[in-house]
Design a protein around this motif. Structure first.
Motif, short mmCIF file in Angstrom:
data_model
loop_
_atom_site.label_atom_id
_atom_site.label_comp_id
_atom_site.label_asym_id
_atom_site.label_seq_id
_atom_site.Cartn_x
_atom_site.Cartn_y
_atom_site.Cartn_z
N ARG A 32 42.40 38.66 38.14
CA ARG A 32 43.56 38.40 37.28
C ARG A 32 44.67 37.71 38.04
O ARG A 32 45.30 36.78 37.54
N ILE A 33 44.93 38.18 39.26
CA ILE A 33 45.97 37.56 40.08
C ILE A 33 45.65 36.09 40.31
O ILE A 33 46.53 35.23 40.29
N LEU A 34 44.39 35.79 40.50
CA LEU A 34 43.99 34.40 40.76
C LEU A 34 43.87 33.59 39.48
O LEU A 34 43.64 32.39 39.52
N GLY A 35 44.01 34.26 38.33
CA GLY A 35 43.92 33.56 37.06
C GLY A 35 42.50 33.12 36.73
O GLY A 35 42.30 32.19 35.97
N ILE A 36 41.52 33.80 37.31
CA ILE A 36 40.12 33.44 37.03
C ILE A 36 39.62 34.24 35.84
O ILE A 36 39.60 35.47 35.86
#
Ligand code: CTP
Ligand code: ZN
Length: 159
Positions: A32-36
């Motif tokens: 989620r942090i990486l937006g994947i």
């Protein structure tokens, strides 16, 4: 194979990033942090709760054809301080990085205060948090002073 020694193996990658030594169960937060989301189209392997010599159990993420930026690497530290980042080029570990909690976090986390200037629709400023304590983690909104803990942070991730 004996179930005690059986392992879930995932092939080595040619180019990209391996995020190793993620605390068990935290891989989805790191994604989620990486937006994947999976819609980007790169081949991604997510292993959860696999055996680790150092941690007992750990999670691993392998992302093909994407090298993380230093901003992304450091924000991973907020949810996975033990993570190691391996940049892979032509099957070799080209660079191994430890994550480090940054002093200021821009974006990634939404301020929980509904009246904060970072939550004012079109006029909103980009969220910015200062790290006031690392262990256990405490962050403070630079604009309204709201303090958030590790647990709050995991609920306030933008993605
Ligand atoms: N890896 C991979 N593809 C490659 C090279 C490495 O998927 N072409 C993975 C390995 O499977 C491992 C991680 O990247 O999960 C780090 O690789 P390496 O440094 O070779 O492993 P270790 O020495 O075990 O790492 P550490 O010392 O960080 O525990
Ligand atoms: Zn705020």
């Amino acid at each position: 194979m004996n179930p005690q020694t059986a392992s879930l193996t995932v092939s080595k990658i040619r180019n990209g990033t391996v995020i190793d030594h993620i605390p068990a169960g935290k891989a989805l937060l790191v994604l989620r942090i990486l937006g994947i989301t999976g819609k980007e189209g790169f081949r991604t392997a997510v292993l959860m709760n696999v055996e680790s010599k150092k941690l007992g159990k750990k999670d691993i993420i392998k992302i093909e054809e994407r090298e993380l930026t230093s901003d992304e690497v450091n924000v991973i530290a907020l949810v996975a301080p033990s993570a190691t980042i391996n940049i892979i080029r032509e099957y070799n570990v080209y660079k191994k990085l430890r994550v480090q909690i940054p002093q200021i976090i821009r974006g990634f986390i939404k301020c929980p205060n509904p009246t904060c200037i970072t939550n004012r629709g079109r006029e909103a400023l980009k969220a910015r948090f200062k790290v006031i304590k690392r262990q256990p983690l405490l962050l403070q909104c630079v604009y309204c002073g709201t303090i958030i803990s590790q647990e709050d942070l995991e609920k306030q991730l933008v993605m």
